[in-house]
Design a protein around this motif. Structure first.
Motif, PDB file in Angstrom:
ATOM      1  N   ALA A 132     -24.242  13.438  -9.178  1.00 41.46           N
ATOM      2  CA  ALA A 132     -22.929  12.949  -9.597  1.00 41.46           C
ATOM      3  C   ALA A 132     -21.917  13.112  -8.465  1.00 41.46           C
ATOM      4  O   ALA A 132     -21.889  14.136  -7.786  1.00 41.46           O
ATOM      5  N   GLN A 133     -21.105  12.085  -8.250  1.00 43.22           N
ATOM      6  CA  GLN A 133     -20.116  12.116  -7.182  1.00 43.22           C
ATOM      7  C   GLN A 133     -18.862  12.868  -7.633  1.00 43.22           C
ATOM      8  O   GLN A 133     -18.516  12.861  -8.816  1.00 43.22           O
ATOM      9  N   PRO A 134     -18.172  13.517  -6.699  1.00 44.27           N
ATOM     10  CA  PRO A 134     -16.908  14.161  -7.060  1.00 44.27           C
ATOM     11  C   PRO A 134     -15.962  13.133  -7.677  1.00 44.27           C
ATOM     12  O   PRO A 134     -15.783  12.044  -7.123  1.00 44.27           O
ATOM     13  N   PRO A 135     -15.394  13.446  -8.831  1.00 47.75           N
ATOM     14  CA  PRO A 135     -14.595  12.442  -9.541  1.00 47.75           C
ATOM     15  C   PRO A 135     -13.195  12.245  -8.987  1.00 47.75           C
ATOM     16  O   PRO A 135     -12.570  11.215  -9.225  1.00 47.75           O
ATOM     17  N   GLY A 136     -12.687  13.246  -8.266  1.00 43.31           N
ATOM     18  CA  GLY A 136     -11.300  13.190  -7.832  1.00 43.31           C
ATOM     19  C   GLY A 136     -11.151  12.990  -6.343  1.00 43.31           C
ATOM     20  O   GLY A 136     -12.125  12.826  -5.604  1.00 43.31           O
ATOM     21  N   SER A 137      -9.895  12.995  -5.902  1.00 43.52           N
ATOM     22  CA  SER A 137      -9.643  12.866  -4.468  1.00 43.52           C
ATOM     23  C   SER A 137      -8.271  13.407  -4.115  1.00 43.52           C
ATOM     24  O   SER A 137      -7.356  13.449  -4.941  1.00 43.52           O
ATOM     25  N   VAL A 138      -8.162  13.827  -2.865  1.00 46.75           N
ATOM     26  CA  VAL A 138      -6.889  14.171  -2.254  1.00 46.75           C
ATOM     27  C   VAL A 138      -6.580  13.072  -1.253  1.00 46.75           C
ATOM     28  O   VAL A 138      -7.464  12.627  -0.512  1.00 46.75           O
ATOM     29  N   ALA A 139      -5.333  12.604  -1.247  1.00 44.13           N
ATOM     30  CA  ALA A 139      -4.928  11.540  -0.336  1.00 44.13           C
ATOM     31  C   ALA A 139      -3.696  11.977   0.439  1.00 44.13           C
ATOM     32  O   ALA A 139      -2.722  12.453  -0.149  1.00 44.13           O
ATOM     33  N   VAL A 140      -3.748  11.815   1.753  1.00 46.66           N
ATOM     34  CA  VAL A 140      -2.633  12.163   2.637  1.00 46.66           C
ATOM     35  C   VAL A 140      -2.107  10.875   3.254  1.00 46.66           C
ATOM     36  O   VAL A 140      -2.869  10.109   3.856  1.00 46.66           O
ATOM     37  N   LEU A 141      -0.812  10.622   3.094  1.00 53.99           N
ATOM     38  CA  LEU A 141      -0.197   9.415   3.644  1.00 53.99           C
ATOM     39  C   LEU A 141       0.537   9.739   4.938  1.00 53.99           C
ATOM     40  O   LEU A 141       1.379  10.637   4.984  1.00 53.99           O
ATOM     41  N   LEU A 142       0.215   8.983   5.998  1.00 55.80           N
ATOM     42  CA  LEU A 142       0.916   9.075   7.281  1.00 55.80           C
ATOM     43  C   LEU A 142       1.642   7.755   7.524  1.00 55.80           C
ATOM     44  O   LEU A 142       1.074   6.682   7.288  1.00 55.80           O
ATOM     45  N   GLU A 143       2.883   7.827   8.015  1.00 50.71           N
ATOM     46  CA  GLU A 143       3.673   6.625   8.272  1.00 50.71           C
ATOM     47  C   GLU A 143       4.333   6.710   9.643  1.00 50.71           C
ATOM     48  O   GLU A 143       4.616   7.799  10.143  1.00 50.71           O
ATOM     49  N   GLY A 144       4.605   5.535  10.232  1.00 50.88           N
ATOM     50  CA  GLY A 144       5.298   5.494  11.515  1.00 50.88           C
ATOM     51  C   GLY A 144       4.846   4.314  12.345  1.00 50.88           C
ATOM     52  O   GLY A 144       4.420   3.284  11.814  1.00 50.88           O
ATOM     53  N   GLY A 145       4.919   4.457  13.673  1.00 48.84           N
ATOM     54  CA  GLY A 145       4.437   3.423  14.569  1.00 48.84           C
ATOM     55  C   GLY A 145       2.925   3.311  14.512  1.00 48.84           C
ATOM     56  O   GLY A 145       2.228   4.294  14.228  1.00 48.84           O
ATOM     57  N   ALA A 146       2.391   2.128  14.796  1.00 42.04           N
ATOM     58  CA  ALA A 146       0.964   1.868  14.607  1.00 42.04           C
ATOM     59  C   ALA A 146       0.080   2.833  15.390  1.00 42.04           C
ATOM     60  O   ALA A 146      -0.866   3.418  14.844  1.00 42.04           O
ATOM     61  N   VAL A 147       0.353   3.014  16.679  1.00 37.37           N
ATOM     62  CA  VAL A 147      -0.489   3.881  17.506  1.00 37.37           C
ATOM     63  C   VAL A 147      -0.343   5.334  17.088  1.00 37.37           C
ATOM     64  O   VAL A 147      -1.330   6.069  16.950  1.00 37.37           O
ATOM     65  N   ASP A 148       0.885   5.750  16.854  1.00 36.32           N
ATOM     66  CA  ASP A 148       1.152   7.133  16.460  1.00 36.32           C
ATOM     67  C   ASP A 148       0.483   7.477  15.136  1.00 36.32           C
ATOM     68  O   ASP A 148      -0.140   8.535  14.989  1.00 36.32           O
ATOM     69  N   VAL A 149       0.588   6.568  14.165  1.00 29.95           N
ATOM     70  CA  VAL A 149       0.001   6.816  12.848  1.00 29.95           C
ATOM     71  C   VAL A 149      -1.518   6.896  12.937  1.00 29.95           C
ATOM     72  O   VAL A 149      -2.151   7.752  12.307  1.00 29.95           O
ATOM     73  N   ALA A 150      -2.121   6.021  13.716  1.00 28.35           N
ATOM     74  CA  ALA A 150      -3.578   6.047  13.863  1.00 28.35           C
ATOM     75  C   ALA A 150      -4.042   7.386  14.427  1.00 28.35           C
ATOM     76  O   ALA A 150      -5.032   7.970  13.960  1.00 28.35           O
ATOM     77  N   GLY A 151      -3.319   7.898  15.410  1.00 27.65           N
ATOM     78  CA  GLY A 151      -3.690   9.178  16.004  1.00 27.65           C
ATOM     79  C   GLY A 151      -3.535  10.332  15.036  1.00 27.65           C
ATOM     80  O   GLY A 151      -4.413  11.203  14.938  1.00 27.65           O
ATOM     81  N   ARG A 152      -2.426  10.355  14.293  1.00 28.19           N
ATOM     82  CA  ARG A 152      -2.212  11.445  13.335  1.00 28.19           C
ATOM     83  C   ARG A 152      -3.210  11.380  12.192  1.00 28.19           C
ATOM     84  O   ARG A 152      -3.674  12.416  11.687  1.00 28.19           O
TER      85      ARG A 152
END
Length: 392
Positions: free
Chosen positions: A250-270
């Motif tokens: 059985a797969q874990p039913p839940g999830s944690v999600a972290v949102l990063l925002e900003g400039g495209a390159v900066d966000v990809a790195g973070r």
């Protein structure tokens, strides 16, 4: 309460004189509030009309309930009775907003989605994301309805410089909540408009997702995410009732999600930095998970709000599970220690009270609290529901 109102026809004519012939009427079945049917619905379009409407109601001793989209009319303690619904739909619009300006004045009846769409054309946004579908500015502020962005930007009330309002006696006022002036939670009446602070619209967004099964896993992941100092805009958790829990594979039913925002390159790195720190099961995606920014409860459920220090959130969720005797769906801001949990609306009021007592006993020593923000009327009329201040 409303059937005994004297002079219904003269009252309706007076409301029509104030609001216009198409914007004052007798209430219908769609105008129920917590099991109470109003007598009238009035939709003033101006400050003066709102003043006159509330002044008339005060003179006649009418109980008034403001309504935006109606998405949160069942939140908090139900009214003892209701004579008039004051619809804020015509108190809408955006003004005093200069290009690239840091603030704007927004009418209370304006849908939040419409505000965001208009601001996006100028590369701006209001840093709020209330989960209620169709939420208006006034309805959102009246209960301080927050979504995932509260993690970085605070609650909707924190985005407001001042509000204009009319109290229940029909007296207009404005307040910034300073020097003894009422804050949003203290305003007893109808919010007319709000001057709000605006933010630049981020160029890119990335979500880091990690599957989870237990509150303790959530605790460790949130600690690790915060330790990265990646300036997340949100850290949310979804722990639904496990389907098929205990089955092999059985797969874990839940999830944690972290949102990063900003400039495209900066966000990809973070995002890559956070994903690496959260382990091999972490993935990065440009789209939000389906549950993001949605409540875990429906209108027939008992909706709880738990607020506690981040370090103690898992203990509160375990206490709720123990008190209920089963897994309980939980969703919300794990990075701020504020989540919503769901109890079945079929429980008795006594059973709900027993669960609340057990959870509050655990939270008391941790400086936390648990309140019921919404419940079906057989329950909401027989337990202590969240008060206005509990929502701020």
């Amino acid at each position: 309460m409303v059937t005994a109102l004297p002079g219904r026809e003269p009252l309706l004519r007076a409301l029509i004189d104030i609001c216009g012939p198409d914007f004052a009427r007798e209430a219908g079945a769609a105008d129920m509030v917590a099991g109470h049917l109003a007598s009238f619905v009035a939709a003033p379009a101006t400050t003066h009309a709102a003043i006159d409407t509330l002044r008339l109601a005060a003179e006649r001793g009418l109980a008034v309930v403001p309504r935006g989209s109606g998405s949160k009319l069942d939140w908090g303690a139900p009214p003892r009775g209701i004579d008039m619904v004051l619809d804020t739909g015509r108190l809408d619009g955006i003004w005093d907003h200069h290009p690239d300006g840091p603030t704007a004045e927004i009418g209370s009846g304006t849908p939040v989605r419409a505000v965001q769409a208009a601001l996006a054309l100028r590369g701006q946004r209001l840093a709020v994301d209330p989960p209620s579908e169709g939420a208006t500015i006034g309805g959102m502020l009246a209960v301080n309805e927050s979504g995932p962005l509260r993690h970085r930007f605070g609650t909707p009330a924190a985005q407001v410089e001042r509000i204009t309002y009319v109290d229940r006696e029909g007296v207009a006022g404005e307040s910034d909540g300073e020097d003894g002036r009422p804050g949003i939670a203290e305003v007893d009446g109808v919010i007319l408009s709000a001057r709000v602070r605006l933010r630049p619209l981020p160029a890119a967004r990335r979500w880091v997702l990690v599957p989870v099964s237990t509150p303790l896993q959530v605790h460790h992941l949130v600690e690790e995410a915060l330790s990265q100092r990646a300036e997340p805009s949100a850290i949310e958790v979804d722990l639904p009732t496990p389907a098929g829990a205990g089955r092999p594979g059985a797969q874990p039913p839940g999830s944690v999600a972290v949102l990063l925002e900003g400039g495209a390159v900066d966000v990809a790195g973070r995002a890559e930095q956070v994903a690496k720190a959260l382990g091999d099961t972490a993935t990065v995606t440009p789209t939000a998970p389906r549950w993001w920014g949605r409540y875990p409860f429906g209108r027939e459920d008992v909706a709880l709000r738990i607020t506690v220090a981040i370090a103690d959130l898992h203990a509160a969720v375990y206490a709720l599970r123990d008190a209920t005797g089963a897994s309980v769906p939980v969703r919300g801001s794990a990075g701020r220690g504020t989540v919503h949990a769901v109890l079945p609306g079929t429980l008795t009021a006594e059973r709900v009270e027993g669960i609340l007592d057990a959870v509050r006993g655990v939270l008391l020593a941790r400086g936390g609290r648990c309140v019921v923000i919404a419940a079906p009327s057989p329950i909401s009329t027989n337990i202590d529901m969240a008060g206005r201040r509990d929502l701020f």
